[in-house]
Design an enzyme around this catalytic site. Structure first.
Site, PDB file in Angstrom:
ATOM      1  N   PRO A  69       0.778  -1.228   0.000  1.00 30.47           N
ATOM      2  CA  PRO A  69       0.000   0.000   0.000  1.00 30.47           C
ATOM      3  C   PRO A  69       0.813   1.283   0.000  1.00 30.47           C
ATOM      4  CG  PRO A  69      -0.407  -1.339   1.984  1.00 30.47           C
ATOM      5  CD  PRO A  69       0.775  -1.885   1.293  1.00 30.47           C
ATOM      6  N   GLU A  70       0.953   1.870  -1.143  1.00 27.25           N
ATOM      7  CA  GLU A  70       1.331   3.271  -1.254  1.00 27.25           C
ATOM      8  C   GLU A  70       0.105   3.961  -1.840  1.00 27.25           C
ATOM      9  OE1 GLU A  70       5.110   4.099  -3.065  1.00 27.25           O
ATOM     10  OE2 GLU A  70       6.078   2.381  -2.133  1.00 27.25           O
ATOM     11  N   LYS A  97      -2.448   7.898   2.782  1.00 28.48           N
ATOM     12  CA  LYS A  97      -2.519   6.443   2.657  1.00 28.48           C
ATOM     13  C   LYS A  97      -3.631   5.894   3.536  1.00 28.48           C
ATOM     14  CE  LYS A  97       2.455   6.296   1.783  1.00 28.48           C
ATOM     15  NZ  LYS A  97       3.760   6.070   2.425  1.00 28.48           N
ATOM     16  N   ARG A 143       0.981  -8.964   8.877  1.00 37.36           N
ATOM     17  CA  ARG A 143       1.983  -8.463   9.809  1.00 37.36           C
ATOM     18  C   ARG A 143       1.404  -7.673  10.982  1.00 37.36           C
ATOM     19  NH1 ARG A 143       7.194  -5.648   6.971  1.00 37.36           N
ATOM     20  NH2 ARG A 143       8.384  -5.502   8.885  1.00 37.36           N
ATOM     21  N   ARG A 175      16.207   2.903   4.928  1.00 28.75           N
ATOM     22  CA  ARG A 175      15.356   2.262   3.923  1.00 28.75           C
ATOM     23  C   ARG A 175      16.155   2.037   2.652  1.00 28.75           C
ATOM     24  NH1 ARG A 175       9.825   3.539   4.391  1.00 28.75           N
ATOM     25  NH2 ARG A 175       9.664   1.483   3.487  1.00 28.75           N
TER      26      ARG A 175
END
Length: 273
Positions: free
Chosen positions: A2-3, A52, A111, A261
């Site tokens: 999900p972006e 988002k 998750r 990242r």
DNA sequence: AGGACTGTTCCGCG
DNA sequence: GCGCGGAACAGTCC
């Protein structure tokens, strides 16, 4: 995954599935997510995306879903269906504004990073005020991007992830768009030239459109878990492709780490810093 | 076994 | 204020 584009597609799907329908039950399947709620008889008027977040408007309240790393949505074949990793289930009655919809929808999240909150609609503006403006679908030019990131001194790529400056850009989008615009992700924000801002601005909107179109197909099949890149080849040009040849010049792609990242780039394709 | 991961928040240090 | 590293969250997939 999900972006912005994935959340957009999930919101469109949720809207098709839920808009105009009565809530027969909100089942909290993972109590870490949300206290139990009794919303029976209330109606989902619409579902919208901001940043988002998915915003489900239910009578005078808003159910705010944040998918984080691995959250997704799916339509369920029966009201009691419980797919793997289902965390929240909405049982629905009555036809939706686009005809018959599924008997239930679920938030799934292996998750368990996803979050959900239910708040009065009048509290929504304060929540959304923490996010910067949307980079899409309204066209944004180079001056807009420069102004949004003004004041930041670090490298451009991590800066693009600051949701309070511009909402919705994620790690993949940032790497891919910088590659397409031939900008080195390590360039300090204050060093960006107007032509580079313009190049970046020119790439973002069309790239988001392209991702939406490509991923639309996985949503068109609404018969099961219909969300995000379930398997299949990596569709991206540089993301996750360290060591592979650059699609533009053939040189091996690099992976570096910025602010903890991964960032993927082609050192041969970017101009000098 | 170990590392990496599409997001975010918190802490400490500089 | 800014930016970084590290940890945390929790699970899957190489």
């Amino acid at each position: 995954m999900p972006e912005l584009p994935e959340v957009e597609l999930m919101c469109r799907a949720l809207h098709r599935w839920c808009a105009g329908r009565e809530l027969l039950g909100l089942d909290v399947l993972d109590e870490k997510l949300l206290p139990a709620q009794d919303l029976r008889g209330q109606r989902v008027s619409r579902v919208e995306r901001r940043a988002k977040l998915a915003l489900l408007f239910i009578d005078a309240q808003v159910l705010v879903l944040h998918f984080r790393m691995t959250g997704g949505v799916c339509a369920l074949p029966s009201p009691e269906a419980r797919p793997p990793h289902a965390r929240l289930r909405l049982r629905l009655g009555g036809p939706g504004s686009s005809g018959e919809g599924p008997p239930a929808v679920a938030l799934v999240d292996p998750r368990r990073f996803a979050t959900a909150r239910l708040l009065p609609e009048e509290e929504l503006p304060a929540l959304l005020a923490g996010f910067g403006p949307e980079p899409w679908p309204e066209p944004r030019d180079g001056a807009w991007w420069a102004a949004r990131l003004a004041g930041l001194r670090g490298p451009l790529k991590p800066a693009l992830l600051h949701q309070e400056r511009v909402a919705g850009i994620g790690n993949i989008l940032a790497s891919e768009c910088l590659f397409l615009a031939r900008i080195d992700p390590r360039t300090p924000v204050p060093s960006l030239q107007p032509a580079q801002w313009e190049a970046f601005a020119a790439v973002v909107g069309p790239f988001i459109d392209a991702v939406l179109e490509a991923e639309q197909r996985s949503f068109d099949d609404e018969s099961g878990i219909a969300y995000v890149n379930t398997g299949g080849p990596n569709p991206f040009a540089v993301y996750g492709r360290e060591g592979q040849p650059c699609p533009r010049c053939g040189a091996p792609l690099q992976r570096i780490v910025q602010a903890g990242r991964g960032t993927w780039l082609c050192e041969g394709c970017v101009g000098s810093i």
